[in-house]
Design a protein around this motif. Sequence first.
Motif, PDB file in Angstrom:
ATOM      1  N   PHE A 268      68.710  30.450  21.005  1.00 24.07           N
ATOM      2  CA  PHE A 268      67.938  31.663  21.275  1.00 24.07           C
ATOM      3  C   PHE A 268      67.987  32.527  20.026  1.00 24.07           C
ATOM      4  CE2 PHE A 268      69.058  30.156  25.553  1.00 24.07           C
ATOM      5  CZ  PHE A 268      67.774  30.109  26.101  1.00 24.07           C
ATOM      6  N   GLY A 269      66.840  32.660  19.373  1.00 26.84           N
ATOM      7  CA  GLY A 269      66.806  33.210  18.014  1.00 26.84           C
ATOM      8  C   GLY A 269      66.766  34.716  17.922  1.00 26.84           C
ATOM      9  N   SER A 270      66.475  35.427  19.025  1.00 23.80           N
ATOM     10  CA  SER A 270      66.374  36.886  18.899  1.00 23.80           C
ATOM     11  C   SER A 270      66.745  37.572  20.208  1.00 23.80           C
ATOM     12  CB  SER A 270      64.947  37.279  18.491  1.00 23.80           C
ATOM     13  OG  SER A 270      64.033  36.734  19.398  1.00 23.80           O
ATOM     14  N   GLY A 271      66.951  38.867  20.128  1.00 22.38           N
ATOM     15  CA  GLY A 271      67.320  39.668  21.306  1.00 22.38           C
ATOM     16  C   GLY A 271      68.828  39.838  21.406  1.00 22.38           C
ATOM     17  N   GLU A 272      69.241  40.927  22.034  1.00 21.06           N
ATOM     18  CA  GLU A 272      70.672  41.233  22.163  1.00 21.06           C
ATOM     19  C   GLU A 272      71.309  40.489  23.329  1.00 21.06           C
ATOM     20  OE1 GLU A 272      73.059  43.300  20.606  1.00 21.06           O
ATOM     21  OE2 GLU A 272      71.606  43.016  19.001  1.00 21.06           O
TER      22      GLU A 272
END
Length: 355
Positions: A268-272
Amino acid sequence: MKGLAMLRIGEIGWIEKDKPEIGSRDALVKPLALAPCTSDIHTVWEGAIGDRHNLILGHEALGVVDEVGSEVKDFKPGDRVIVPAITPDWDDEAAQRGFSSQTTGPLGGWKFSNFKDGVFGEYFHVNLADANLAHLPEGMSLEAAVMIPDMLSTGFMGAENSNIPMGGTVAVLGIGPVGLSAIAGAKLQGAGKIFAVGTRPKAIEVAKEYGATDIISYKEGPTDEQILEATDGKGVDAVIIAGGGPDIILDAVRTAKAGSIVSNINYFGSGETLPICREGWGFGMADKDFATGLCPGGRVRMERLADIVSYGRMDPGLMATHVFHGFDKIEEALLLMKEKPRDLIKPVVIIDENI
Ligand code: NAD
Ligand code: ZN
């Protein structure tokens, strides 16, 4: 020597660096065949693991040994080798506990193109050569063998971690090269029905070849609803996530039966944060577990995967849809991986068949 590097987030380019120096248990290797990974795309264009400057990319390679340290026993210059994407520190405590990909810290076994120069250079360094290289079997096609270091190892791990009962039903969400390898792995692990979730015609063809029995298009309706309908509302014994964004976790959890494992191999490449569905997860009490893992590396793993190929259990060469020739072509191959045309599964670069 020259190498194709991440210059900073969003930018790649060719750079010059000194040849790496090796320690007494290490090897210096020249590439024989290379492949870009979707993870390289997350790393460069999403900045998924943070910024990197002038770091040579790539972690999928076959090679020819150029030099070995004085304590290396089983490899010598000229040997053709399979180089695992993950090259653990085998004396680390995490390796002793059975988690070799997480040595020295989370994802620490992933050195190439993470915190050390990767394999897209004219030479690259391999730590602990006797434990982290495997001999390339004579006569094995390079297009097939170059899938072993990461695609087969990761995809098969997805199936191994999902604890598939003999004859159990499996759903594989995402059918790029990682998901396709997971399908082949699920079949080898004894799955009965295998749902492949994807839309690309070439990938669907290979999915069927590898053992998918049912194809679900996530573009023609919610994946969870389609799989629940096809299983009379029961769901599946194991779910393997091998693509998509954060919401794919919701599909996976809703599709999973009580007692099943949602096995994630996606990056999962992005987001917190990542989501979970309260109701689909039985308000936290539904007996639906998660497994996660980074591609297993090391010599024994590579030798076993090579045996799967040698003994005709599956043919990973079917995933090599775009084959380039010559070291310079690695840039074109990487950009193709970023663009992902519909007929692409995996680009492969053969440096020189004859070295
Ligand atoms: P890929 O992009 O070729 O394949 C993923 C596919 O999933 C794409 O075709 C995409 O269109 C499709 N997709 C998107 N949304 C979807 C949805 N909702 N449902 C079903 N499919 C959907 O990628 P790949 O090369 O096969 O790699 C898959 C993932 O595995 C990547 O994130 C990669 O970085 C990661 N990876 C992880 C490891 C590891 O060690 N765990 C190793 C290698 C790669
Ligand atoms: Zn990878």
